[in-house]
Design an enzyme around this catalytic site. Sequence first.
Site, PDB file in Angstrom:
ATOM      1  N   LYS A  67       4.616   1.022   9.063  1.00  0.00           N
ATOM      2  CA  LYS A  67       4.733   2.291   8.349  1.00  0.00           C
ATOM      3  C   LYS A  67       4.116   3.426   9.149  1.00  0.00           C
ATOM      4  O   LYS A  67       4.622   4.545   9.153  1.00  0.00           O
ATOM      5  CB  LYS A  67       4.056   2.171   6.977  1.00  0.00           C
ATOM      6  CG  LYS A  67       4.916   1.447   5.969  1.00  0.00           C
ATOM      7  CD  LYS A  67       4.220   1.341   4.624  1.00  0.00           C
ATOM      8  CE  LYS A  67       3.279   0.159   4.605  1.00  0.00           C
ATOM      9  NZ  LYS A  67       2.615  -0.060   3.335  1.00  0.00           N
ATOM     10  N   GLU A  74       0.876  -1.174   0.000  1.00  0.00           N
ATOM     11  CA  GLU A  74       0.000   0.000   0.000  1.00  0.00           C
ATOM     12  C   GLU A  74       0.915   1.225   0.000  1.00  0.00           C
ATOM     13  O   GLU A  74       1.811   1.326   0.842  1.00  0.00           O
ATOM     14  CB  GLU A  74      -0.878   0.003   1.258  1.00  0.00           C
ATOM     15  CG  GLU A  74      -1.813   1.190   1.254  1.00  0.00           C
ATOM     16  CD  GLU A  74      -2.687   1.303   2.501  1.00  0.00           C
ATOM     17  OE1 GLU A  74      -2.628   0.416   3.367  1.00  0.00           O
ATOM     18  OE2 GLU A  74      -3.401   2.318   2.587  1.00  0.00           O
ATOM     19  N   ARG A  84       5.523 -13.120   9.549  1.00  0.00           N
ATOM     20  CA  ARG A  84       6.176 -11.861   9.224  1.00  0.00           C
ATOM     21  C   ARG A  84       7.544 -11.797   9.889  1.00  0.00           C
ATOM     22  O   ARG A  84       7.826 -12.530  10.833  1.00  0.00           O
ATOM     23  CB  ARG A  84       5.306 -10.676   9.623  1.00  0.00           C
ATOM     24  CG  ARG A  84       5.021 -10.564  11.101  1.00  0.00           C
ATOM     25  CD  ARG A  84       3.890  -9.581  11.403  1.00  0.00           C
ATOM     26  NE  ARG A  84       4.248  -8.207  11.150  1.00  0.00           N
ATOM     27  CZ  ARG A  84       3.694  -7.460  10.194  1.00  0.00           C
ATOM     28  NH1 ARG A  84       2.781  -7.952   9.395  1.00  0.00           N
ATOM     29  NH2 ARG A  84       4.033  -6.207  10.032  1.00  0.00           N
TER      30      ARG A  84
HETATM   31  P1  ATP Z   1       2.869  -1.941   7.760  1.00  0.00           P
HETATM   32  O1  ATP Z   1       2.134  -2.488   8.951  1.00  0.00           O
HETATM   33  O2  ATP Z   1       4.292  -1.684   7.999  1.00  0.00           O
HETATM   34  O3  ATP Z   1       2.158  -0.792   7.125  1.00  0.00           O
HETATM   35  P2  ATP Z   1       1.647  -3.560   5.833  1.00  0.00           P
HETATM   36  O4  ATP Z   1       1.546  -5.039   5.892  1.00  0.00           O
HETATM   37  O5  ATP Z   1       0.436  -2.773   6.129  1.00  0.00           O
HETATM   38  O6  ATP Z   1       2.855  -3.133   6.718  1.00  0.00           O
HETATM   39  P3  ATP Z   1       1.701  -3.375   3.020  1.00  0.00           P
HETATM   40  O7  ATP Z   1       2.160  -2.270   2.177  1.00  0.00           O
HETATM   41  O8  ATP Z   1       0.267  -3.682   3.038  1.00  0.00           O
HETATM   42  O9  ATP Z   1       2.220  -3.073   4.474  1.00  0.00           O
HETATM   43  O10 ATP Z   1       2.553  -4.681   2.762  1.00  0.00           O
HETATM   44  C1  ATP Z   1       2.899  -5.209   1.529  1.00  0.00           C
HETATM   45  C2  ATP Z   1       3.298  -6.627   1.758  1.00  0.00           C
HETATM   46  O11 ATP Z   1       4.396  -6.702   2.658  1.00  0.00           O
HETATM   47  C3  ATP Z   1       2.169  -7.418   2.374  1.00  0.00           C
HETATM   48  O12 ATP Z   1       1.995  -8.605   1.648  1.00  0.00           O
HETATM   49  C4  ATP Z   1       2.629  -7.689   3.775  1.00  0.00           C
HETATM   50  O13 ATP Z   1       2.160  -8.929   4.228  1.00  0.00           O
HETATM   51  C5  ATP Z   1       4.138  -7.662   3.651  1.00  0.00           C
HETATM   52  N1  ATP Z   1       4.775  -7.297   4.912  1.00  0.00           N
HETATM   53  C6  ATP Z   1       4.558  -6.192   5.657  1.00  0.00           C
HETATM   54  N2  ATP Z   1       5.281  -6.227   6.790  1.00  0.00           N
HETATM   55  C7  ATP Z   1       5.974  -7.391   6.778  1.00  0.00           C
HETATM   56  C8  ATP Z   1       6.892  -8.030   7.659  1.00  0.00           C
HETATM   57  N3  ATP Z   1       7.244  -7.466   8.813  1.00  0.00           N
HETATM   58  N4  ATP Z   1       7.402  -9.228   7.303  1.00  0.00           N
HETATM   59  C9  ATP Z   1       7.062  -9.782   6.142  1.00  0.00           C
HETATM   60  N5  ATP Z   1       6.214  -9.255   5.255  1.00  0.00           N
HETATM   61  C10 ATP Z   1       5.663  -8.071   5.566  1.00  0.00           C
HETATM   62 MG    MG Z   2      -1.045  -1.637   5.839  1.00  0.00          MG
END
Ligand code: ATP
Ligand code: MG
Length: 555
Positions: free
Chosen positions: A269, A34, A259
Amino acid sequence: MEKTESKNFLEQIIENDIETNKHEGRIHTRFPPEPNGYLHIGHVKSICINFGMAQQYGGKTNLRFDDTNPVNEDVEYVESIKNDVKWLGFDWEDRLFFASDYFDQLYEFAEKLIQDGKAYVDDSAQEEISDMRGIPTKPGTESPFRNRSAEENLDLFRRMRAGEFEEGSRVLRAKIDMASPNMHMRDPIIYRILKAHHHRTGDKWCIYPMYDFAHGQSDAIEEITHSICTLEFENHKPLYNWFIENIGLFPSHQYEFARLNLSYTIMSKRRLKKLVEEGHVAGWDDPRMPTISGMRRRGYTPAALRNFIKKVGVAKRENVIDVSLLEFHVREDLNKMAMRVFGVLDPLKVVITNYPEGQTEDLPAINNPEDESMGSRTMPFSREIYIERSDFRIDAPRKFFRLGPGKTVRLKNAYIITCENHKTDENGEVTEVHCKYYPDSKSGSDTSGIKAKGTLHWVSIQHGIPAEIRLYDRLFNDEAPNGHKDRDYMEFLNPDSFEVIKNACLEPWLKNAKAGDRFQFMRLGYFCVDPDTTDGNLIFNRTVTLKDSWAKKGK
Ligand code: ATP
Ligand code: MG
């Protein structure tokens, strides 16, 4: 030899799917960020898995922005994410997609559900809707609007789209099961009114699909075969499958992995954004940030990050990885590739009293003992040099194999010297050290027979160039800054995570260094030229020390 045991669970699934010719043996993954912030080390894991698996099995990977929430999203983030994925060494070729490209299709899907009696417009207030959802152990309550006719729902939904209603006044919900033990199945909201400008679709829409209504369908539209994501989406899967079945879409299958969690690090983020906005760091690419851009600026290499992720592995169980493992991989990669140079961060003047005034010698120096192909250079030597202040002690104990009154050391790539005298200022601070050198002790042709236990780095004062050095340490001084119930992660910011050294002196070869170049400053650590560097002002970031300095701090 068969190595099936060591395959991770995703490799096993994929190999099995290839064997059974599922999707004609096709492997297609996607990385779906995102664009609401910069990517962090957690995303590196997701990127390496999605692109890595496809690479390994001759498949393809899409880069798709899940941009369904116009309020938090921005083109700045889109550009940074593209840049970061490329820098890590992965290529989506011509497969760059945006969920917002599918807004028309998603809208059609919603109308289809309405027409099939599987979605309804709910006029209840936000709080009422969440109250009606109830708690997992007890069935929720059905909304009074749940049994509207398809015609009425369609009319209301079209009017939502036309902008007739206020934000928050109505939503579209899927009609699934208010008694489901899975809360995501209790008539989830699939569209909401948001009178917001979207960074790609502009003002075309005033209703936007929820993430859960866009994500799975986007995978289906792109015919993603293996939709790989983190464990927290496991209980969304029944909902994604319900959409696929009830709309009649390509059956992408979701697989979840644990994760990445890192000690001393926060990885959200939203929280990272707060650090930026409140000025605790200089920006998303502050070298202390666990963002890809921060790590790049600090001097971490793409290979180090990929190797780290490989070592961490892919599993289904959550755990916390020690951040020192990441630093280990950074050192290991830099050790192979970084040129060894001399820099003195805290200069102390040494006069070699028996070295002829005005004389200069160019002494050969090997660029990297780990890699002969990197060749050698010369370093100017002269009568007055700088050494590191911490390499001299007036009261040097016997085991201090550096310089002090009467002590003998080798100057790396140069001569052996013995300290004969030193000067101090009114505070007792050493201002100058006087040494004699042994002309026949030159490195490479030493016939002096003199023993020196320690070896010091140095820079000729007359030839040295000034530089600013930025030292970084961990941003948080707690292993789990986010793991305290009663305390906020901000309370654990390490007040000593940043230090600037203004009067460092470097060997003259470094005047050619360019932003992004990485070096080992001998005995001090790895350093990388900062992009803030200008012609007159050379700035280095310390990437990592030569040894794990936190290992000692522990018990
Ligand atoms: P954040 O909580 O940091 O915003 P998010 O999961 O909301 O992370 P996205 O942009 O939606 O961020 O993530 C893109 C991809 O990265 C998703 O498939 C998510 O599962 C993966 N991802 C995010 N954080 C991790 C992590 N700590 N380890 C592995 N994969 C991750
Ligand atoms: Mg997110």
